[in-house]
Design a protein around this motif. Sequence first.
Motif, mmCIF file in Angstrom:
data_model
loop_
_atom_site.group_PDB
_atom_site.id
_atom_site.type_symbol
_atom_site.label_atom_id
_atom_site.label_comp_id
_atom_site.label_asym_id
_atom_site.label_seq_id
_atom_site.Cartn_x
_atom_site.Cartn_y
_atom_site.Cartn_z
ATOM 1 N N TRP A 278 -8.309 -4.283 -2.963
ATOM 2 C CA TRP A 278 -7.564 -3.013 -2.986
ATOM 3 C C TRP A 278 -8.367 -1.945 -2.245
ATOM 4 O O TRP A 278 -9.512 -1.682 -2.577
ATOM 5 N N GLU B 212 -8.433 1.941 -1.479
ATOM 6 C CA GLU B 212 -7.876 3.225 -1.918
ATOM 7 C C GLU B 212 -8.084 4.261 -0.823
ATOM 8 O O GLU B 212 -9.228 4.533 -0.431
ATOM 9 N N ARG C 288 -5.490 2.463 -6.959
ATOM 10 C CA ARG C 288 -5.309 1.097 -7.454
ATOM 11 C C ARG C 288 -4.288 1.108 -8.590
ATOM 12 O O ARG C 288 -4.353 1.948 -9.488
#
Length: 846
Positions: A244, A246, A423
């Motif tokens: 992930w 961000e 996230r």
Amino acid sequence: MEATAKNSDYIVNKVVEKKLKNGLTVLFYPYDREDVVTVKLCVKVGSAYENEKQAGLTHLIEHMIFKGTETKKPEDIVGTIEALGGYMNAFTSFDYTCYYATGPAKILENSLDILSDVVFHPFFDPKELEREKEVVIEEMKMRLDNPHVVLWEEVMKASYQKYPYRRPIIGYEETVRSFKREDLLSFVNQFYTPENMVLSVIGKVNQDRLFALVDKYFTNLPKRTLKKVKFPKEPFTEKPRLVWVERPVKEGYFALTFPGASFKDEDAPILELLAEVLGGGESSRLYVRLKRDLNLVKTISMSAFTPAGPGLIEIFGTADPEKFKEVLSQLITELEEIKDFGVTEEELKKAKVKLLSDFVFDAETSEGLSSTLSAFQLNRGTYKDILWYKKKIDEATVEDLKEAAKKYFDFNKMVGGFLSEKRLFTEEYLKNLISVKKEKTIKSFSLENGLKVFIYPRKDLPTIGITLAFPGGLRFETPQTNGLFQALTLIWTRGTQKYSAEEINFKLESLGASIKGFSGRNTFGIKALSLSSNLEETLELFKEILLYPTFKPEECEKARPELISMLLMQEDSPISLAVTQFLKILFSDHPYGLNIAGDQRFYQSFNSEDLKQAYQRFVNPNKGVLTIVGDVDPFILKQKLETILKDWKPFSAPFSEEEEPKLPSQRFQKIKKETFQNQILLGFQTPGLTSKEKLVLEVLSSALSGQDGRLFRILRDERALAYSVTSFTVFYPKKSAFVLYIGCSPEKEEAAIAGFWEILEEISQNGLTQEEIERAKNRLLGKLKLGLQSNLSKAEDMAVNEVLNLGWDYSQKYETMLKSLKQEDIKNFIKTYLQKDKAVLFILGK
């Protein structure tokens, strides 16, 4: 397809290959379309050949190659070609680096001269090197501003555990800044050797002149020793991984990868076909499903990364971040479906045309053809493997793609990458989503006319059950129309605009199929049973019956005796007659109190027009639910349904649900009838079928009935009052009924009624024991599972539950809901609803 194949053979047959004594491979293709030429020199070295400290070195060399040689200044290189109307460029990949010039045919000698000089005699001026490092670092920063690139690099890092594809081709700022002139020269001396290169020339040039020029510029080259590189074996991940990133972005980005194949592998063309079917365009499977049908994504594509080393299957797209979970879940569902059912012949044919036609389009330009020939020569060892690729594509079957899906769509090796502002879920969520074991995937969608469709694939037997259900049945009838839905559903299948009743029956029996109407207290519809091999023909008949029934007067007359016969048989069965009369009292002046078998006055008087009007009012797609269970491919079936039901239009019609019934004013009734036993029913109005009390009522009834229930044990076994004693429920949306029943001799009537009240008083005071409750739950679950064994029973269960607002998956959730039921819930229910002043008592007999 034939034209494409012919063109591929034609390309290969026209290539002239020559290997120089120093090991350089030369490919020449006499291109006659225009007076142009493309000269490309490719070195079989890319970023994968670097170690960690060398990351970005190959790419930096590519930049520096055009910055001057021992005899040429920078402006003498690209400037010379551009002055003649051409241009020069280069690119670096994981596996190779290519330098090329393209333009009018007159650039041929200059191109060969310059490419030979820059590749074999680069100067790598230190000052130019420092400046170019800054250019490359600016390129890195430019890439950092591109969310797609940022996500791609993070996903590659997670997808490969050991193989150098995990590093970005451009390298890292710290490694690029560290390089010295000596590093570049050393790397070139190790890999820029003639035997490690392919020179391709595609153009309108004289062959003899070309090879004379090649000898002139590529014979006397510096002596270099090629370095052998041993690549690590890539294990790939053994568990699902989540990446992930961000970032303060406006859009959401996602990328999924699975281990794929090398271009050297036999599976490579099959994976490219599979990727084309699933995500190769706006008619591809994933685009149609996730974008067009479900509107979950904004963009989506799929490709097969098939390099010289271990490859990947890649899915990329954009979506609102709040939809990421649903996108991920749906993607897993779609890929599992491909593993189970494969692709269609039509999809495969379309993908073949697309991939093979690329050769035709590439052959239109000298640059495109140069890329094709060079790629095959570098990755497969020979350009002639264009024919291998074409043959693999030509001969690929739907079974090949299905087997490839099973082999490569391994969710334990999946990497899921997401880029958004924050996230939204963890790696644990990803693992749990993948590890959830569903019996089979249910595919649900709505047609344009509003019809809800649920497809449940069961592949173990070649049978299919179909149910189309609507709100209707007894609760929408009146005393004047009691029996309307029984008549409607009986005659519905007895003649259409195309076929008579006899012709329909003959066709169905020839197919080993059946199509029947059904009507109950709350719903009605039609259901079908078919062999999967005959589904197409069965569906055509189903459509004909659904959309074009005639309800001919002569069929009404033929059906009239059958309908009246149901009533006569009811009259002959004291139990059936007693239940009918009891409900008439419990739900007086309300449709729930009508006879499920209908009314003789209606059966004697109804006509064809009555049925047509009912059909036009209630057979409405935006009120219907279609469920199909069995040996089907959901994707193909969805397309089929969209086609055959496209003419079924929704309509606006008065449609109001029944009012809630009032409490009965009459509490007791006895009807005299010459019988050997008196039929005794004691019952109560209870909450409707969508209420939270429904499960309580079912458990209570299950606990009291049956051979181990209190009614049987006390009133039959201990007191010998009757042979048959039980309890049962009748469910409607607004209210339901809970009924105790016993059939006994007239002289035992008082003792039987007293026994009912004794048992009710006992459970009202003390409730049921935990053992009784658990036994009752097990009986309910057993009955449910036994009742859902066939595909048709499963289809009917799903359709009816959805129409009744319980949800198509009500039976799947039933066990979980039962487990949550407590002893206190039952006790409270008894005290609330099973009171003496709310009871209705009915007796039929002497």
